[in-house]
Design a protein around this motif. Sequence first.
Motif, mmCIF file in Angstrom:
data_model
loop_
_atom_site.group_PDB
_atom_site.id
_atom_site.type_symbol
_atom_site.label_atom_id
_atom_site.label_comp_id
_atom_site.label_asym_id
_atom_site.label_seq_id
_atom_site.Cartn_x
_atom_site.Cartn_y
_atom_site.Cartn_z
ATOM 1 N N ARG A 1 5.873 -1.678 4.390
ATOM 2 C CA ARG A 1 5.114 -2.858 3.997
ATOM 3 C C ARG A 1 3.785 -2.915 4.719
ATOM 4 O O ARG A 1 3.686 -2.583 5.899
ATOM 5 C CB ARG A 1 5.926 -4.134 4.217
ATOM 6 N N GLY A 2 2.760 -3.329 3.962
ATOM 7 C CA GLY A 2 1.445 -3.437 4.556
ATOM 8 C C GLY A 2 0.377 -3.593 3.497
ATOM 9 O O GLY A 2 0.651 -3.853 2.319
ATOM 10 N N PHE A 3 -0.887 -3.438 3.927
ATOM 11 C CA PHE A 3 -2.035 -3.573 3.037
ATOM 12 C C PHE A 3 -2.432 -2.194 2.510
ATOM 13 O O PHE A 3 -2.520 -1.226 3.274
ATOM 14 C CB PHE A 3 -3.213 -4.208 3.785
ATOM 15 N N TYR A 4 -2.719 -2.144 1.193
ATOM 16 C CA TYR A 4 -3.068 -0.883 0.545
ATOM 17 C C TYR A 4 -4.297 -1.076 -0.341
ATOM 18 O O TYR A 4 -4.482 -2.135 -0.949
ATOM 19 C CB TYR A 4 -1.915 -0.390 -0.337
ATOM 20 N N ARG A 5 -5.111 -0.036 -0.422
ATOM 21 C CA ARG A 5 -6.132 0.041 -1.460
ATOM 22 C C ARG A 5 -5.490 0.593 -2.721
ATOM 23 O O ARG A 5 -4.692 1.529 -2.654
ATOM 24 C CB ARG A 5 -7.274 0.959 -1.034
ATOM 25 N N VAL A 6 -5.871 0.032 -3.864
ATOM 26 C CA VAL A 6 -5.293 0.464 -5.129
ATOM 27 C C VAL A 6 -6.414 0.700 -6.130
ATOM 28 O O VAL A 6 -7.277 -0.175 -6.329
ATOM 29 C CB VAL A 6 -4.311 -0.588 -5.686
ATOM 30 N N ASP A 7 -6.402 1.875 -6.745
ATOM 31 C CA ASP A 7 -7.363 2.167 -7.795
ATOM 32 C C ASP A 7 -7.025 1.338 -9.021
ATOM 33 O O ASP A 7 -5.904 1.393 -9.524
ATOM 34 C CB ASP A 7 -7.333 3.656 -8.136
ATOM 35 N N ALA A 8 -7.975 0.546 -9.504
ATOM 36 C CA ALA A 8 -7.717 -0.389 -10.597
ATOM 37 C C ALA A 8 -7.440 0.315 -11.919
ATOM 38 O O ALA A 8 -6.893 -0.301 -12.839
ATOM 39 C CB ALA A 8 -8.894 -1.352 -10.760
ATOM 40 N N GLU A 9 -7.785 1.565 -12.026
ATOM 41 C CA GLU A 9 -7.566 2.298 -13.270
ATOM 42 C C GLU A 9 -6.286 3.123 -13.215
ATOM 43 O O GLU A 9 -5.453 3.068 -14.117
ATOM 44 C CB GLU A 9 -8.760 3.217 -13.561
ATOM 45 N N THR A 10 -6.103 3.880 -12.155
ATOM 46 C CA THR A 10 -4.974 4.814 -12.084
ATOM 47 C C THR A 10 -3.775 4.260 -11.326
ATOM 48 O O THR A 10 -2.663 4.760 -11.472
ATOM 49 C CB THR A 10 -5.418 6.110 -11.402
ATOM 50 N N GLY A 11 -3.990 3.254 -10.495
ATOM 51 C CA GLY A 11 -2.909 2.718 -9.681
ATOM 52 C C GLY A 11 -2.635 3.513 -8.425
ATOM 53 O O GLY A 11 -1.721 3.178 -7.661
ATOM 54 N N GLU A 12 -3.408 4.568 -8.170
ATOM 55 C CA GLU A 12 -3.217 5.339 -6.937
ATOM 56 C C GLU A 12 -3.538 4.449 -5.737
ATOM 57 O O GLU A 12 -4.476 3.662 -5.759
ATOM 58 C CB GLU A 12 -4.117 6.573 -6.939
ATOM 59 N N ARG A 13 -2.757 4.616 -4.701
ATOM 60 C CA ARG A 13 -2.918 3.744 -3.541
ATOM 61 C C ARG A 13 -3.103 4.559 -2.269
ATOM 62 O O ARG A 13 -2.652 5.704 -2.175
ATOM 63 C CB ARG A 13 -1.714 2.811 -3.386
ATOM 64 N N SER A 14 -3.733 3.927 -1.293
ATOM 65 C CA SER A 14 -3.881 4.516 0.036
ATOM 66 C C SER A 14 -3.656 3.420 1.066
ATOM 67 O O SER A 14 -4.061 2.268 0.878
ATOM 68 C CB SER A 14 -5.265 5.142 0.209
ATOM 69 N N LEU A 15 -3.024 3.781 2.149
ATOM 70 C CA LEU A 15 -2.643 2.808 3.173
ATOM 71 C C LEU A 15 -3.848 2.372 3.995
ATOM 72 O O LEU A 15 -4.652 3.196 4.434
ATOM 73 C CB LEU A 15 -1.581 3.408 4.089
ATOM 74 N N ILE A 16 -3.964 1.054 4.182
ATOM 75 C CA ILE A 16 -4.943 0.497 5.111
ATOM 76 C C ILE A 16 -4.287 0.250 6.456
ATOM 77 O O ILE A 16 -4.764 0.713 7.487
ATOM 78 C CB ILE A 16 -5.536 -0.812 4.565
ATOM 79 N N ARG A 17 -3.168 -0.473 6.417
ATOM 80 C CA ARG A 17 -2.453 -0.761 7.666
ATOM 81 C C ARG A 17 -1.035 -1.175 7.350
ATOM 82 O O ARG A 17 -0.796 -1.978 6.434
ATOM 83 C CB ARG A 17 -3.139 -1.885 8.448
ATOM 84 N N VAL A 18 -0.086 -0.627 8.091
ATOM 85 C CA VAL A 18 1.287 -1.114 8.052
ATOM 86 C C VAL A 18 1.312 -2.454 8.781
ATOM 87 O O VAL A 18 0.906 -2.545 9.946
ATOM 88 C CB VAL A 18 2.247 -0.103 8.710
ATOM 89 N N GLN A 19 1.779 -3.502 8.094
ATOM 90 C CA GLN A 19 1.627 -4.843 8.646
ATOM 91 C C GLN A 19 2.661 -5.777 8.035
ATOM 92 O O GLN A 19 2.907 -5.746 6.829
ATOM 93 C CB GLN A 19 0.224 -5.373 8.328
ATOM 94 N N SER A 20 3.278 -6.600 8.851
ATOM 95 C CA SER A 20 4.126 -7.666 8.331
ATOM 96 C C SER A 20 3.261 -8.884 8.059
ATOM 97 O O SER A 20 2.108 -8.972 8.514
ATOM 98 C CB SER A 20 5.244 -8.014 9.316
ATOM 99 N N ILE A 21 3.804 -9.833 7.321
ATOM 100 C CA ILE A 21 3.045 -11.005 6.892
ATOM 101 C C ILE A 21 4.026 -12.147 6.675
ATOM 102 O O ILE A 21 5.240 -11.916 6.525
ATOM 103 C CB ILE A 21 2.236 -10.690 5.608
ATOM 104 N N THR A 22 3.533 -13.366 6.659
ATOM 105 C CA THR A 22 4.417 -14.509 6.429
ATOM 106 C C THR A 22 4.936 -14.499 4.991
ATOM 107 O O THR A 22 4.361 -13.857 4.114
ATOM 108 C CB THR A 22 3.677 -15.823 6.711
ATOM 109 N N GLU A 23 6.008 -15.239 4.749
ATOM 110 C CA GLU A 23 6.728 -15.131 3.486
ATOM 111 C C GLU A 23 5.953 -15.636 2.275
ATOM 112 O O GLU A 23 6.337 -15.349 1.131
ATOM 113 C CB GLU A 23 8.076 -15.854 3.562
ATOM 114 N N ASP A 24 4.868 -16.362 2.484
ATOM 115 C CA ASP A 24 4.086 -16.840 1.343
ATOM 116 C C ASP A 24 3.035 -15.826 0.894
ATOM 117 O O ASP A 24 2.352 -16.042 -0.109
ATOM 118 C CB ASP A 24 3.417 -18.173 1.658
ATOM 119 N N TYR A 25 2.881 -14.735 1.624
ATOM 120 C CA TYR A 25 1.929 -13.670 1.286
ATOM 121 C C TYR A 25 0.496 -14.198 1.144
ATOM 122 O O TYR A 25 -0.315 -13.606 0.439
ATOM 123 C CB TYR A 25 2.331 -12.953 -0.005
ATOM 124 N N THR A 26 0.173 -15.278 1.810
ATOM 125 C CA THR A 26 -1.159 -15.865 1.695
ATOM 126 C C THR A 26 -2.069 -15.290 2.772
ATOM 127 O O THR A 26 -1.895 -15.564 3.959
ATOM 128 C CB THR A 26 -1.086 -17.399 1.814
#
Length: 990
Positions: A362-387
């Motif tokens: 789990r964490g933040f990822y960059r996602v290509d809006a056309e292909t859906g390919e992703r790359s990791l920015i940071r492995v990170q936990s977050i609060t349950e509201d994902y805000t």
Amino acid sequence: MSHPVLSRIFKSSPPLLRWGIVGVLVWGLCLVGGARSGAAQRATQGTNDVYSVTYRPPDVEYTTYPGDHFDLIVQNGVEDTAGRILEALKRTREGTTDLMGVRSSIHMPVVVDGFSDRSNGFVTPLPFKQEIEAPSLRNDALVARASSWPSIVGPHELVHAAQAEINAGFGYGSVVRVFAPDLARASNLTAPRGLLEGAAVYRESRIEEGAGRLNAPLFTMKMRAAMLSDDPWSLTQMLSSPAYTQPFNRFYIGGAHAFKAWAEQGDTTSTAFFRRATTLHNQFPFLGFGVGLWSGLGESPSRISENLQATLRTDYQQDLNRRRPFTDAHRIAGRPGHNYRRPYWLNADTLVAYLHGYDVRRGFYRVDAETGERSLIRVQSITEDYTYSLSRDTSALYASRYVPDPWVPTQNVAEAERVRLRDGAATQLTDGGRVFAPVEAPNDSLWAVRNDEAFSQWAIIQDQAAKPLTDFERTRFKKIAPSPTGDAVAVLLNVDGTQRLYRVDHHRRDQVRLRPWLGLEDAIIYDVSWGPDGRYLLFAADLGGTPNVFVFDTEGHEVRRLTNVQFGALEPTLSPDRETVAFVEYRHERHELARMPFRPQAAPVVDSTRVVWGGESPQPPPRRVQSTASADLGPGRPYEAWRHLAPRMVYPTLSYDPEEADRPDAARFERLGVGVGVGVAGSDPLGRWRYQGNGYWQDGRLWGSATVQTGRWLLRPSLTAYNSPETLPVRLDTEGGLRAARIGFEERGIALGAQVPVRLQSNVYRSALSLSLGAEYRQTRFFGSALNVLEEDRAARLARWRDRLTLFPRVAWGHRVQQNPRDLVPNQGVVARAHAEIDAWTDGVPASRALRSEVEVYLPLFLRSHTGVRLGAGVLSQNAGAVLGTSTFVPRGYEDLSLGAGSYVRVGAEITQPLWYIDDGSTLFPFYAKALYGYGFGQALRGVDASGPTYSSVGAGIGLQFRFFYALEFDLQIGAAARLEPGDVELVWR
């Protein structure tokens, strides 16, 4: 440890079995004391403790407010929340007890805490109490339509309390309740979790109009998606907590919908089926709850499952047909088990999103809006509201996560962090902030939502502290959204269960005033985001019963619906060129990332009668002391644990020696006879103290043990005193030669213990340390008539007390351990363990010393296939045989090998491969299979001095993880070990 005797003990034996007669938790099979081994138990290693202690923050104090049905134990400072909880409990008590069929009046402690931001509410039978965190859960499916967190959590947990109190008449439950009411309650709560939670969700959904999860589309959409999928949930899946399959609250969802379907058949509403089922379970829990359902609903579980599936699928399909046609959106990324949340556009081609799932960290990822390919920015936990939010220059993210207190296991504080997109580096911005949803303000400061007991306020972050900018009553801030131009601020705010958009009417440095802006009739707005030029405001709302994406044109003052999806569309974001809307679409077992063209003029306009403009502005309370006066709680007194330490269990015990036939060559057999006694146990609701003990009369003497422990201090110290007998089989060297005998053996002593768990890191990767130390002074001697056959001096030596002072240090350390939801073992990290037994001083017996240490390294080689790779090494050193157990230290296939004095090294590797995530079972027979897997191993052991033989084996097998009787977890492995030195194959299992 072997006992020092002049003659050889020729076998180990468990001659003395102690049974706690009414301590039955596994019906008729396992008792509270269990069938203990005949060898005296190490006091510092603990016995089967019924109660446990809880360490809480040292600066937290509590006040007790006694009542007729509920004794509130309230952390000082959260009296407002406690008053609301008490009011909700009083208001719903009679209806809840009627629903559950409880005949007696409920009286129980209710603990209200306020020191943690990771909220929860629960009922525990050991000891019987409710415990509720004052801060609200941030889960809209539960609280969005409720007037407050206390109004929903109190009645929900009261249902579980009533379930625990069911006493249906003569049977197992009523018999046990005479001696140990808490164990009877624990037995009641072993019913399938889905049915227990389903009843509670059903009840919570009938208290406030529109509130409760059965009225929440975010909750019901998951049921609809599951039942209309190619693999709809079975009855067993609805009622059982899943191990490896999303959604992991499936038993809440399935149980609630099943309960509602059974309770509301035709034009009538009746929960008599539940009372009949729980009555049978209370009286005969060993039958399994499937029999109770059969009794309650009059059909076999298989027929119940078929009918329920058919009914729900038909209803849901009819609703889908009515709402067609659906939006044709392009899926950017999504597969079963993946959950994309809260996307933002970085540029016209790239999104950033939070992702978690079966096979990703789990964490933040960059996602290509056309292909859906992703790359990791940071492995990170977050609060349950994902805000979380994106900075105005798109260079960083602002998010909150729960930071655990290293010393207090139950304290987690929400802290704000800045994550730099360039390299993923994170900086913590608060210390003790208790803040959520941080966002960059137009003046380059940082705003956030700060907890205020069960509600929340708008705050500004300065010098790592959160200073409130509002002082409103009964408000819950969800999100603060400044416009890109900085001239407007939209606020998503919940007031008494109405969740709408507000805008800033006046903002000074230390104060904010809000004005109602936009709402939808009979609908909840879940999130909000601005378009790039500040004209369009996008949000998701459940108008019509299904979450969809809407847009508000701030210039044209029109609200339009952009999507019409099958189950749910959430968290929209508009691209920088205003051409594309990206959003999250829910489908069975996943949250997909989708996009569609942004064409607001082509979207249907929401009927003006459904749009709510303006309204009443939130206001501060008349006086900021307690919005619910402390007087509502009644007179209080400082919490004193001793007032709650009356025995919670008083039960008879039985001890006996197994009969052994006399043999012609026997010298004499010592018989202790039957011992009868009584056991007691107790604890206070805060877990500051616990005690357990028993005393029994056997062989003309009084024996027993007693333990007391406190959680008041960090070290959680414990003290145990004991004196116990047993008999041991020996061969005595008599004048007539070696003769078999059974000789009495007495052991008495005092033990001290201390333990400290430490949480070092908890942000996806987890690091923790556990330290414990026990010290035991004990005396042992032989006794009995069998000694009379020996010479006087030899008998005297055996009857003399032998003393020893033993230390039991133990340490366990895990470093950056990480495990995804479908990993059977961690996919990364190091785990090290060590424990020792050291005789620091002895008198009359040789000192024994032993150390066992092990280290395991988990390798992240095959994340997508969930293959677990574990490398391990261990060291065992002992100055005598059998000081420590070695059956799990030796290589597989050599479990009967006895390691003598010396030092040994073991190395090995193991691979674990899941084959089938079953996550299903039987309702009639209480069996639930979780996962089937294969494993392979290789291990070798050798003495350090290299003079002894090498023991090595390789092999493979199959394993099954399963749950029996709803609560007993098992991991059964069966395989074959090829032993290399003898050249044979052994069947191995564990």
